[in-house]
Design an enzyme around this catalytic site. Structure first.
Site, PDB file in Angstrom:
ATOM      1  N   GLY A 121      32.366 -19.331 -44.831  1.00  0.00           N
ATOM      2  CA  GLY A 121      32.345 -19.190 -46.283  1.00  0.00           C
ATOM      3  C   GLY A 121      32.815 -17.812 -46.681  1.00  0.00           C
ATOM      4  O   GLY A 121      33.124 -16.983 -45.823  1.00  0.00           O
ATOM      5  N   PRO A 123      33.157 -13.883 -48.088  1.00  0.00           N
ATOM      6  CA  PRO A 123      32.448 -12.690 -47.623  1.00  0.00           C
ATOM      7  C   PRO A 123      31.225 -12.361 -48.477  1.00  0.00           C
ATOM      8  O   PRO A 123      31.179 -12.694 -49.672  1.00  0.00           O
ATOM      9  CB  PRO A 123      33.479 -11.556 -47.735  1.00  0.00           C
ATOM     10  CG  PRO A 123      34.623 -12.091 -48.474  1.00  0.00           C
ATOM     11  CD  PRO A 123      34.529 -13.575 -48.528  1.00  0.00           C
ATOM     12  N   GLY A 124      30.247 -11.717 -47.846  1.00  0.00           N
ATOM     13  CA  GLY A 124      29.110 -11.167 -48.578  1.00  0.00           C
ATOM     14  C   GLY A 124      28.100 -12.188 -49.057  1.00  0.00           C
ATOM     15  O   GLY A 124      27.296 -11.911 -49.951  1.00  0.00           O
ATOM     16  N   THR A 125      28.113 -13.386 -48.482  1.00  0.00           N
ATOM     17  CA  THR A 125      27.229 -14.433 -48.997  1.00  0.00           C
ATOM     18  C   THR A 125      25.940 -14.564 -48.203  1.00  0.00           C
ATOM     19  O   THR A 125      25.152 -15.470 -48.459  1.00  0.00           O
ATOM     20  CB  THR A 125      27.956 -15.788 -49.021  1.00  0.00           C
ATOM     21  OG1 THR A 125      28.641 -15.938 -47.777  1.00  0.00           O
ATOM     22  CG2 THR A 125      28.933 -15.859 -50.155  1.00  0.00           C
ATOM     23  N   HIS A 340      48.631  -6.847 -73.152  1.00  0.00           N
ATOM     24  CA  HIS A 340      48.424  -7.639 -71.931  1.00  0.00           C
ATOM     25  C   HIS A 340      46.981  -8.166 -71.884  1.00  0.00           C
ATOM     26  O   HIS A 340      46.741  -9.368 -71.775  1.00  0.00           O
ATOM     27  CB  HIS A 340      48.739  -6.761 -70.710  1.00  0.00           C
ATOM     28  CG  HIS A 340      48.507  -7.428 -69.392  1.00  0.00           C
ATOM     29  ND1 HIS A 340      49.528  -7.832 -68.566  1.00  0.00           N
ATOM     30  CD2 HIS A 340      47.367  -7.775 -68.744  1.00  0.00           C
ATOM     31  CE1 HIS A 340      49.030  -8.387 -67.482  1.00  0.00           C
ATOM     32  NE2 HIS A 340      47.705  -8.365 -67.561  1.00  0.00           N
ATOM     33  N   GLU A 341      46.014  -7.254 -72.019  1.00  0.00           N
ATOM     34  CA  GLU A 341      44.599  -7.672 -71.966  1.00  0.00           C
ATOM     35  C   GLU A 341      44.270  -8.559 -73.168  1.00  0.00           C
ATOM     36  O   GLU A 341      43.506  -9.517 -73.051  1.00  0.00           O
ATOM     37  CB  GLU A 341      43.659  -6.461 -71.935  1.00  0.00           C
ATOM     38  CG  GLU A 341      43.847  -5.525 -70.734  1.00  0.00           C
ATOM     39  CD  GLU A 341      43.778  -6.227 -69.387  1.00  0.00           C
ATOM     40  OE1 GLU A 341      43.112  -7.272 -69.279  1.00  0.00           O
ATOM     41  OE2 GLU A 341      44.429  -5.750 -68.436  1.00  0.00           O
ATOM     42  N   HIS A 344      45.268 -12.090 -72.352  1.00  0.00           N
ATOM     43  CA  HIS A 344      44.266 -12.786 -71.524  1.00  0.00           C
ATOM     44  C   HIS A 344      43.078 -13.236 -72.385  1.00  0.00           C
ATOM     45  O   HIS A 344      42.627 -14.364 -72.287  1.00  0.00           O
ATOM     46  CB  HIS A 344      43.692 -11.830 -70.460  1.00  0.00           C
ATOM     47  CG  HIS A 344      44.593 -11.548 -69.298  1.00  0.00           C
ATOM     48  ND1 HIS A 344      45.201 -12.527 -68.575  1.00  0.00           N
ATOM     49  CD2 HIS A 344      44.937 -10.361 -68.704  1.00  0.00           C
ATOM     50  CE1 HIS A 344      45.908 -11.964 -67.592  1.00  0.00           C
ATOM     51  NE2 HIS A 344      45.763 -10.648 -67.650  1.00  0.00           N
TER      52      HIS A 344
HETATM   53  N1  LIG Z   1      21.220 -14.773 -50.099  1.00  0.00           N
HETATM   54  C1  LIG Z   1      21.024 -13.461 -50.148  1.00  0.00           C
HETATM   55  N2  LIG Z   1      19.806 -12.953 -50.446  1.00  0.00           N
HETATM   56  C2  LIG Z   1      19.594 -11.634 -50.514  1.00  0.00           C
HETATM   57  N3  LIG Z   1      20.544 -10.708 -50.284  1.00  0.00           N
HETATM   58  C3  LIG Z   1      21.782 -11.131 -49.999  1.00  0.00           C
HETATM   59  C4  LIG Z   1      22.088 -12.524 -49.904  1.00  0.00           C
HETATM   60  N4  LIG Z   1      23.384 -12.652 -49.593  1.00  0.00           N
HETATM   61  C5  LIG Z   1      23.880 -11.414 -49.465  1.00  0.00           C
HETATM   62  N5  LIG Z   1      22.917 -10.490 -49.709  1.00  0.00           N
HETATM   63  C6  LIG Z   1      23.110  -9.025 -49.692  1.00  0.00           C
HETATM   64  O1  LIG Z   1      24.437  -8.759 -49.302  1.00  0.00           O
HETATM   65  C7  LIG Z   1      24.488  -8.008 -48.085  1.00  0.00           C
HETATM   66  C8  LIG Z   1      25.638  -8.468 -47.256  1.00  0.00           C
HETATM   67  O2  LIG Z   1      25.421  -9.784 -46.813  1.00  0.00           O
HETATM   68  P1  LIG Z   1      25.906 -10.276 -45.389  1.00  0.00           P
HETATM   69  O3  LIG Z   1      26.371  -9.127 -44.556  1.00  0.00           O
HETATM   70  O4  LIG Z   1      24.877 -11.155 -44.809  1.00  0.00           O
HETATM   71  O5  LIG Z   1      27.167 -11.121 -45.808  1.00  0.00           O
HETATM   72  P2  LIG Z   1      28.153 -11.928 -44.857  1.00  0.00           P
HETATM   73  O6  LIG Z   1      28.199 -13.302 -45.399  1.00  0.00           O
HETATM   74  O7  LIG Z   1      27.761 -11.761 -43.443  1.00  0.00           O
HETATM   75  O8  LIG Z   1      29.495 -11.185 -45.189  1.00  0.00           O
HETATM   76  P3  LIG Z   1      30.829 -11.071 -44.312  1.00  0.00           P
HETATM   77  O9  LIG Z   1      31.440 -12.433 -44.283  1.00  0.00           O
HETATM   78  O10 LIG Z   1      31.627 -10.119 -45.148  1.00  0.00           O
HETATM   79  O11 LIG Z   1      30.433 -10.549 -42.978  1.00  0.00           O
HETATM   80  C9  LIG Z   1      23.142  -8.232 -47.450  1.00  0.00           C
HETATM   81  O12 LIG Z   1      22.783  -7.159 -46.640  1.00  0.00           O
HETATM   82  C10 LIG Z   1      22.223  -8.360 -48.658  1.00  0.00           C
HETATM   83  O13 LIG Z   1      21.867  -7.100 -49.157  1.00  0.00           O
HETATM   84 ZN   LIG Z   2      46.250  -9.178 -66.299  1.00  0.00          ZN
END
Ligand SMILES: Nc1ncnc2c1ncn2[C@@H]1O[C@H](COP(=O)(O)OP(=O)(O)OP(=O)(O)O)[C@@H](O)[C@H]1O
Ligand SMILES: [Zn+2]
Length: 503
Positions: A121, A123-125, A340-341, A344
């Site tokens: 999925g 990033p950062g999820t 431009h903005e 949008h």
């Molecule tokens: N479901 C969640 N609940 C609480 N905090 C979250 C959650 N998802 C992400 N975070 C916050 O975002 C930070 C980064 O999440 P994480 O490193 O697990 O993402 P990832 O999916 O592994 O990203 P990547 O794909 O970039 O490696 C976590 O340390 C946390 O602080």
């Molecule tokens: Zn634009």
């Protein structure tokens, strides 16, 4: 990389050779031809050794490899309470938890527990967070490795690192191996041909096949690019359980915000539910970042609590980047950005029922202006019309520029990239071209590339024409928005509503 001893030898040889070639009298013996020749030999010998080390058998390089890079081992103190909004996934992981804590229960009855789980999925999820929480809940050792660490120039090194990673896991069982960015090693062999990577991937497959239920090791891997993974990795007995970890829904965002607000002083009037609505499309990592930025701003403003002002500023900073004070636009550029903005915002309001939170022509990060579009509802399915509307809104910035200034600029670059991405997905993945229901593989199906390009062009043209007609129909409103933007630099949602109703 040359090892330390070789480096010293090479450096000394180069220095002495250079000095002797300069004929420095004080060096006496060094200036004799045979000494020069020997130094040259040492130097050439070392350089040849350096080149050859790429092909040195693994048993020779093994020891130094293990010392070179260490994977991170830790006992995690993160639990499922720290992971918000991923309840179904947490439920599913309870089975793995139980296996790590009570392996005998499963072994006695001959049940097979998955060895490998793949989180995929955007990033950062929370993929890493989930794996750490599983380790924390079960008190298992957490072994972290990133796929990119295994990608090496020298043949055999990545494979050797994989082998030692699994050895270490077995020694520290119960253990969770977490391999982030699996795609760095697991990219399909038909897409990328690279013998070092092939060896590393083969070794990973061997290791996945090699350990068994009695080892009490679970491998979790994460990727943003499941589509490019080698199919061999996904076969039964390897990463055969696939869990999608997507961007959070509004309820999940609220839960994540609450987790990150925990232990932070917040003003009473901060409404977490409405903040959750405003953060549509953000990942957990973005949300954590917004709250952290707001806390930093509160400190900067000498406040004891985080308030709405700090949160709003942090939101803009996260979406659009840091306010860029060094970018000073010329008058002409300011006019272009304002229209431009404005384009949008105007087309966005006409076509969408999304609320526009803010329009700004203050440069933030690389963007010279932005429209903050916040309160769209969570949607998991988009219709063809909704997708075309998205493209139309993206192209409306350039359309406005062309209508007003009779020329186009480079300012639409980012919009064009996004618009092209959506159009390409419509044609290749969603079966939304004239070849209804047909999908295309852009990467592999070269014979269809002309058709694909033509279909993408048709969608982009349609949408650009649509943007043009919406702007022509509402040209007075566009002028009004731009005029106010040039005077005040920002317009908030309520002000925009008033302009749209009055102009
Ligand atoms: N479901 C969640 N609940 C609480 N905090 C979250 C959650 N998802 C992400 N975070 C916050 O975002 C930070 C980064 O999440 P994480 O490193 O697990 O993402 P990832 O999916 O592994 O990203 P990547 O794909 O970039 O490696 C976590 O340390 C946390 O602080
Ligand atoms: Zn634009």
């Amino acid at each position: 990389m040359l090892k330390y001893k070789e480096k010293i030898l090479t450096t000394t040889a180069v220095t002495l050779l250079a000095l002797s070639l300069l004929n420095i009298q004080a060096l006496g013996l060094l200036n004799t031809p045979w000494i020069r020749l020997s130094l040259l030999f040492i130097l050439v010998g070392n350089l040849v050794y350096k080149k050859k080390s790429a092909y040195i058998p693994q048993f020779i390089t093994n020891t130094s490899i293990k010392e070179e890079k260490k994977d991170i081992t830790e006992k995690s103190n993160i639990t499922f309470n720290d992971v918000a909004g991923l309840d179904e996934i947490k439920d599913e992981m309870n089975e793995l938890c139980d296996f790590l804590v009570n392996p005998n229960k499963y072994l006695k009855i001959g049940a097979k527990i998955p060895k490998g789980v793949l989180f995929y999925g955007p990033p950062g999820t929370g993929k890493t967070l989930l794996a750490k929480a599983l380790a924390g809940e079960t008190k298992a050792t957490f072994l972290y490795a990133s796929g990119s660490e295994f990608v090496e120039k020298f043949v055999g090194i990545g494979a050797s690192r994989i082998r030692s990673l699994f050895e270490k896991a077995k020694k520290n069982a119960p253990c969770i191996i977490f391999i982030d960015e699996l795609d760095a090693i697991g990219i399909s062999r038909s897409v990328d041909n690279n013998s070092e990577r092939d060896q590393t991937l083969n070794q990973l497959l061997v290791e996945l096949d090699g350990f068994n239920e009695y080892d009490n090791v679970i491998v979790i891997a994460a990727t943003n690019r499941m589509d490019i993974l080698d199919k061999a990795l996904l076969r039964p007995g390897r990463f055969d359980r696939h869990v999608y970890v997507g961007n959070p829904s509004v309820k999940a965002r609220e839960a994540i915000l609450k987790v990150h607000f925990k232990n932070k002083p917040v003003k009473n009037d901060v409404d977490i539910a409405s903040l959750a609505k405003k953060t549509h499309g953000m990942s957990g990592a973005h949300l954590a970042n917004v709250i952290n930025e707001a806390a930093l701003l509160a400190v900067k403003h000498n406040l004891n609590e985080i308030g709405n002002e700090e949160l709003n500023q942090a939101l803009i900073k996260t979406v659009a980047g840091i306010k860029n004070k060094t970018t000073v636009l010329t008058d002409k550029e300011k006019h272009i950005v304002a229209f431009h903005e404005g384009g949008h915002a105007l087309v966005g309001s006409v076509l969408n029922n999304d609320n526009i939170e803010k329009i700004s022509i203050i440069p933030h990060g690389k963007a010279l202006g932005f429209v903050l579009n916040t309160s769209s509802e969570d949607k998991f399915i988009l219709t063809k019309e909704e997708l075309k509307n998205k493209i139309t809104i993206l192209l409306a910035g350039r359309a406005a520029e062309e209508i007003i200034f009779k020329e186009i600029s480079s300012g639409a670059q980012n919009d064009l990239v996004k618009a092209n991405e959506i159009a390409s997905a419509m044609v290749c993945e969603y079966g939304m071209s004239h070849y209804k229901n047909k999908t295309f593989n852009k990467r592999e199906d070269f014979s269809s590339s002309d058709i694909i390009n033509e279909e993408i062009n048709t969608i982009l043209d349609d949408c650009y024409n649509m943007a043009n007609s919406v702007i022509y129909e509402n040209i007075n409103k566009l002028h009004k928005i731009a005029e106010i933007l040039l005077a005040k630099e920002t317009i908030n949602g309520d002000e925009l509503d008033t302009i749209l109703k009055s102009a």
